[in-house]
Design a protein around this motif. Structure first.
Motif, PDB file in Angstrom:
ATOM      1  N   HIS A   9     -39.366 -23.052 -74.533  1.00  0.00           N
ATOM      2  CA  HIS A   9     -38.694 -21.796 -74.191  1.00  0.00           C
ATOM      3  C   HIS A   9     -39.707 -20.726 -73.782  1.00  0.00           C
ATOM      4  O   HIS A   9     -39.412 -19.857 -72.959  1.00  0.00           O
ATOM      5  N   ARG A  12     -41.010 -21.781 -69.940  1.00  0.00           N
ATOM      6  CA  ARG A  12     -40.110 -22.400 -68.973  1.00  0.00           C
ATOM      7  C   ARG A  12     -40.001 -21.588 -67.684  1.00  0.00           C
ATOM      8  O   ARG A  12     -39.608 -22.137 -66.644  1.00  0.00           O
ATOM      9  N   HIS A  13     -40.355 -20.299 -67.723  1.00  0.00           N
ATOM     10  CA  HIS A  13     -40.280 -19.495 -66.502  1.00  0.00           C
ATOM     11  C   HIS A  13     -41.254 -20.004 -65.435  1.00  0.00           C
ATOM     12  O   HIS A  13     -41.076 -19.719 -64.246  1.00  0.00           O
ATOM     13  N   TYR A  15     -41.490 -23.162 -64.829  1.00  0.00           N
ATOM     14  CA  TYR A  15     -41.013 -24.507 -64.483  1.00  0.00           C
ATOM     15  C   TYR A  15     -39.522 -24.568 -64.147  1.00  0.00           C
ATOM     16  O   TYR A  15     -38.909 -25.625 -64.278  1.00  0.00           O
ATOM     17  N   GLU A  16     -38.939 -23.474 -63.714  1.00  0.00           N
ATOM     18  CA  GLU A  16     -37.492 -23.475 -63.466  1.00  0.00           C
ATOM     19  C   GLU A  16     -37.088 -24.533 -62.429  1.00  0.00           C
ATOM     20  O   GLU A  16     -36.088 -25.238 -62.598  1.00  0.00           O
ATOM     21  N   GLU A  17     -37.865 -24.687 -61.383  1.00  0.00           N
ATOM     22  CA  GLU A  17     -37.538 -25.682 -60.349  1.00  0.00           C
ATOM     23  C   GLU A  17     -37.668 -27.100 -60.901  1.00  0.00           C
ATOM     24  O   GLU A  17     -36.814 -27.958 -60.644  1.00  0.00           O
ATOM     25  N   SER A  18     -38.716 -27.348 -61.665  1.00  0.00           N
ATOM     26  CA  SER A  18     -38.907 -28.679 -62.248  1.00  0.00           C
ATOM     27  C   SER A  18     -37.804 -29.005 -63.248  1.00  0.00           C
ATOM     28  O   SER A  18     -37.333 -30.155 -63.315  1.00  0.00           O
ATOM     29  N   LEU A  19     -37.366 -28.012 -64.031  1.00  0.00           N
ATOM     30  CA  LEU A  19     -36.290 -28.255 -64.983  1.00  0.00           C
ATOM     31  C   LEU A  19     -34.967 -28.526 -64.272  1.00  0.00           C
ATOM     32  O   LEU A  19     -34.175 -29.362 -64.721  1.00  0.00           O
ATOM     33  N   GLU A  20     -34.732 -27.852 -63.148  1.00  0.00           N
ATOM     34  CA  GLU A  20     -33.519 -28.176 -62.384  1.00  0.00           C
ATOM     35  C   GLU A  20     -33.586 -29.605 -61.852  1.00  0.00           C
ATOM     36  O   GLU A  20     -32.588 -30.338 -61.890  1.00  0.00           O
ATOM     37  N   HIS A  23     -32.697 -31.959 -64.753  1.00  0.00           N
ATOM     38  CA  HIS A  23     -31.259 -32.074 -65.032  1.00  0.00           C
ATOM     39  C   HIS A  23     -30.529 -32.820 -63.920  1.00  0.00           C
ATOM     40  O   HIS A  23     -29.593 -33.581 -64.192  1.00  0.00           O
ATOM     41  N   ASP A  51     -30.041 -28.842 -74.857  1.00  0.00           N
ATOM     42  CA  ASP A  51     -30.912 -28.193 -73.877  1.00  0.00           C
ATOM     43  C   ASP A  51     -30.902 -26.692 -74.162  1.00  0.00           C
ATOM     44  O   ASP A  51     -30.276 -25.908 -73.461  1.00  0.00           O
ATOM     45  N   GLN A  53     -33.128 -23.346 -76.664  1.00  0.00           N
ATOM     46  CA  GLN A  53     -34.454 -22.770 -76.909  1.00  0.00           C
ATOM     47  C   GLN A  53     -35.314 -23.597 -77.857  1.00  0.00           C
ATOM     48  O   GLN A  53     -36.527 -23.358 -77.969  1.00  0.00           O
TER      49      GLN A  53
END
Length: 212
Positions: A9, A12-13, A15-20, A23, A51, A53
């Motif tokens: 948490h 994660r800012h 890695y927002e694209e990698s986390l999308e 998913h 998924d 914090q």
């Protein structure tokens, strides 16, 4: 070159694209490829209650492209085995500060014959050793057991196999050890630490507060 990144948490800012991607690939692999129809979502993103914090993601990224991933989650909180699959753990659900649940592991199809799988397995062991974790629990198809054995992992069943989505599955606990890490590193041709901790301290694990 493929590197495994630790994402929480706190960072994660970055890695927002990698986390999308994570998913979306989860939906492609678990729903469309493996046929877990209960997870199907109209937006093509597989996201569940864990998924949040408290989750830690170890994502294998190569030149900005996600090629594999996995999730770790505190067992002191309600988690997948305790809430969804307690019937698979007839010997009891392990819950402790030094035990994490290991879920949503995958490698993209074109990388399954390479070293990415061993990189991710080594990353799990390396991360847990650094965090003082002694064991991870998981619900997996039975074909995982010889795969883990080949990787040098010590596994203990938590109960008897049962059918899930037409596949025999088992709840199991995997020991975290330096010996297991060294074995799987050797398989992958890895030398030394391999985790990327962008914006994180050397140790991040915090025991979540659980009300009495």
């Amino acid at each position: 070159m493929t590197c495994v990144h630790v994402i929480t948490h706190a960072n994660r800012h970055f890695y927002e694209e990698s986390l999308e991607q994570f998913h979306r690939l989860r939906h492609q692999i678990f729903v469309e490829e493996r046929g877990w129809s209960g997870l199907r979502q109209p937006d093509g993103l597989e996201v569940d209650a864990y998924d949040n914090q408290h989750a830690v993601y170890l994502l294998a990224i190569d030149a900005g492209r996600l090629v594999g991933g996995q999730r770790l989650y505190p067992t002191l909180l309600p988690h997948m085995i305790s809430e969804v699959f307690p019937h698979l753990a007839q010997l009891g659900v392990p819950q402790a500060a030094d035990i994490l649940e290991w879920t949503r592991y995958f490698v993209v199809k074109e990388r399954r014959t390479g070293r990415t799988d061993c990189r991710l397995l080594a990353a799990m062991q390396e991360f847990c050793l650094g965090e003082g974790i002694t064991e991870v629990t998981a619900v997996v198809e039975m074909w995982w057991l010889p795969r883990w054995q080949q990787a040098g992992f010590k596994v203990r069943p938590l109960g008897l196999p049962q059918l899930i989505e037409g596949q025999p599955c088992i709840a199991a606990a995997v020991e975290i050890s330096q010996a297991s890490l060294e074995h799987v590193r050797k398989l992958a041709g890895l030398r030394g630490a391999s985790l990327i901790r962008n914006g994180l301290s050397s140790r991040i694990h915090q025991v979540p507060h659980v009300a009495a």
